[in-house]
Design a protein around this motif. Structure first.
Motif, PDB file in Angstrom:
ATOM      1  N   LEU A 174      -2.551-100.860  23.009  1.00 12.56           N
ATOM      2  CA  LEU A 174      -2.665-101.279  21.625  1.00 12.56           C
ATOM      3  C   LEU A 174      -1.586-100.598  20.766  1.00 12.56           C
ATOM      4  O   LEU A 174      -0.905-101.261  19.968  1.00 12.56           O
ATOM      5  CB  LEU A 174      -4.056-100.959  21.068  1.00 12.56           C
ATOM      6  CG  LEU A 174      -4.277-101.264  19.578  1.00 12.56           C
ATOM      7  CD1 LEU A 174      -4.125-102.760  19.316  1.00 12.56           C
ATOM      8  CD2 LEU A 174      -5.652-100.782  19.160  1.00 12.56           C
ATOM      9  N   ALA A 175      -1.423 -99.303  20.948  1.00 14.30           N
ATOM     10  CA  ALA A 175      -0.410 -98.566  20.177  1.00 14.30           C
ATOM     11  C   ALA A 175       0.992 -99.088  20.491  1.00 14.30           C
ATOM     12  O   ALA A 175       1.815 -99.267  19.590  1.00 14.30           O
ATOM     13  CB  ALA A 175      -0.502 -97.058  20.475  1.00 14.30           C
ATOM     14  N   LYS A 176       1.253 -99.343  21.753  1.00 15.32           N
ATOM     15  CA  LYS A 176       2.560 -99.876  22.178  1.00 15.32           C
ATOM     16  C   LYS A 176       2.806-101.232  21.509  1.00 15.32           C
ATOM     17  O   LYS A 176       3.919-101.493  21.013  1.00 15.32           O
ATOM     18  CB  LYS A 176       2.593 -99.981  23.704  1.00 15.32           C
ATOM     19  CG  LYS A 176       3.962-100.165  24.292  1.00 15.32           C
ATOM     20  CD  LYS A 176       3.976 -99.886  25.788  1.00 15.32           C
ATOM     21  CE  LYS A 176       3.482-101.095  26.531  1.00 15.32           C
ATOM     22  NZ  LYS A 176       3.640-100.986  27.989  1.00 15.32           N
ATOM     23  N   HIS A 177       1.801-102.083  21.482  1.00 14.45           N
ATOM     24  CA  HIS A 177       1.932-103.414  20.871  1.00 14.45           C
ATOM     25  C   HIS A 177       2.185-103.304  19.363  1.00 14.45           C
ATOM     26  O   HIS A 177       3.065-103.991  18.824  1.00 14.45           O
ATOM     27  CB  HIS A 177       0.668-104.235  21.146  1.00 14.45           C
ATOM     28  CG  HIS A 177       0.690-105.589  20.533  1.00 14.45           C
ATOM     29  ND1 HIS A 177       1.518-106.597  20.983  1.00 14.45           N
ATOM     30  CD2 HIS A 177       0.004-106.102  19.472  1.00 14.45           C
ATOM     31  CE1 HIS A 177       1.343-107.675  20.237  1.00 14.45           C
ATOM     32  NE2 HIS A 177       0.421-107.398  19.318  1.00 14.45           N
ATOM     33  N   VAL A 178       1.430-102.437  18.702  1.00 15.84           N
ATOM     34  CA  VAL A 178       1.594-102.268  17.248  1.00 15.84           C
ATOM     35  C   VAL A 178       2.987-101.735  16.941  1.00 15.84           C
ATOM     36  O   VAL A 178       3.657-102.192  16.015  1.00 15.84           O
ATOM     37  CB  VAL A 178       0.476-101.362  16.672  1.00 15.84           C
ATOM     38  CG1 VAL A 178       0.773-100.955  15.239  1.00 15.84           C
ATOM     39  CG2 VAL A 178      -0.867-102.044  16.765  1.00 15.84           C
ATOM     40  N   LEU A 179       3.454-100.765  17.726  1.00 16.72           N
ATOM     41  CA  LEU A 179       4.793-100.213  17.512  1.00 16.72           C
ATOM     42  C   LEU A 179       5.877-101.283  17.718  1.00 16.72           C
ATOM     43  O   LEU A 179       6.875-101.332  16.999  1.00 16.72           O
ATOM     44  CB  LEU A 179       5.037 -99.015  18.443  1.00 16.72           C
ATOM     45  CG  LEU A 179       4.288 -97.745  18.061  1.00 16.72           C
ATOM     46  CD1 LEU A 179       4.440 -96.691  19.156  1.00 16.72           C
ATOM     47  CD2 LEU A 179       4.772 -97.203  16.726  1.00 16.72           C
ATOM     48  N   ALA A 180       5.679-102.142  18.719  1.00 15.01           N
ATOM     49  CA  ALA A 180       6.644-103.216  18.983  1.00 15.01           C
ATOM     50  C   ALA A 180       6.710-104.198  17.822  1.00 15.01           C
ATOM     51  O   ALA A 180       7.747-104.813  17.579  1.00 15.01           O
ATOM     52  CB  ALA A 180       6.267-103.933  20.278  1.00 15.01           C
ATOM     53  N   LEU A 181       5.605-104.343  17.102  1.00 18.34           N
ATOM     54  CA  LEU A 181       5.575-105.232  15.947  1.00 18.34           C
ATOM     55  C   LEU A 181       6.229-104.605  14.720  1.00 18.34           C
ATOM     56  O   LEU A 181       6.451-105.281  13.716  1.00 18.34           O
ATOM     57  CB  LEU A 181       4.137-105.641  15.609  1.00 18.34           C
ATOM     58  CG  LEU A 181       3.422-106.481  16.652  1.00 18.34           C
ATOM     59  CD1 LEU A 181       1.967-106.684  16.260  1.00 18.34           C
ATOM     60  CD2 LEU A 181       4.117-107.830  16.820  1.00 18.34           C
ATOM     61  N   GLY A 182       6.544-103.323  14.815  1.00 17.19           N
ATOM     62  CA  GLY A 182       7.218-102.651  13.714  1.00 17.19           C
ATOM     63  C   GLY A 182       6.261-101.954  12.786  1.00 17.19           C
ATOM     64  O   GLY A 182       6.540-101.586  11.693  1.00 17.19           O
TER      65      GLY A 182
END
Length: 182
Positions: A174-182
């Motif tokens: 989840l954290a990785k996905h949120v970070l990828a979204l900026g």
């Protein structure tokens, strides 16, 4: 009795060993990146040569067996006498098959909140990639064993549904996905 190797299939189809492996794996996801012509050439070569995948070798190389145990404990009744269970197993098998998994049915006898030893041996064998436990009866000792050996598990009952998962890995994704979204 000669069995053709994957390398021979790749040579006959004029593709790399990795391409032949991905196309012949049961996963439609991994072979989707290849053209229809490439997939057909690999399938034709495998059929012409009589290629059969070596499942134990595949499991050893990948660290995965692609086997999910569907468990319906024998407490009072046979699992195969309940229409609901048979329909559920039918759907589980279909979905598993679509994703390249095989289903192993297990109906261990449960006595005093403990399954028979053969079931414990199966779960501890490292042979399974996951387990689906079907029944409203689930002792804390059985749940603890499943979680202790870190098997992916879905535990269902006729009225309640419970899914246990790796919260740490989920939070990381989840954290990785949120970070990828900026």
């Amino acid at each position: 009795n000669y069995v053709a190797s994957l390398k021979e299939v790749a040579q006959r189809a004029n593709v790399s060993l990795a391409t032949a492996s991905r196309v012949l794996s049961a996963s439609t996801h991994s072979s989707a990146r290849y053209s229809q012509a490439t997939r057909q050439a690999v399938v034709n070569a495998s059929q012409e040569l009589g290629y059969k995948p070596n499942l134990p070798a595949r499991a050893l190389a990948s660290g995965r067996s692609n086997i999910v145990a569907v468990v319906y404990p024998r407490v009072l009744t046979s699992p195969f006498s309940a229409p609901f269970v048979m329909k559920l197993i039918e759907h589980i098998e279909r979905v598993c098959s679509e994703h390249g998994f095989h289903v192993l049915l297990s109906a261990p006898r449960i006595e005093e909140s403990q399954p028979e030893e053969s079931y414990l041996n199966l779960v501890n064998s490292g042979y399974l990639d996951g387990i689906i436990w079907i029944d409203s009866f689930l002792s804390s000792s059985i749940l603890a064993l499943t979680l202790e050996i870190c098997l992916a598990a879905i535990i269902t009952g006729t009225e309640d549904f419970v899914v246990h998962f790796d919260e740490t890995a989920g939070a990381y994704e989840l954290a990785k996905h949120v970070l990828a979204l900026g």
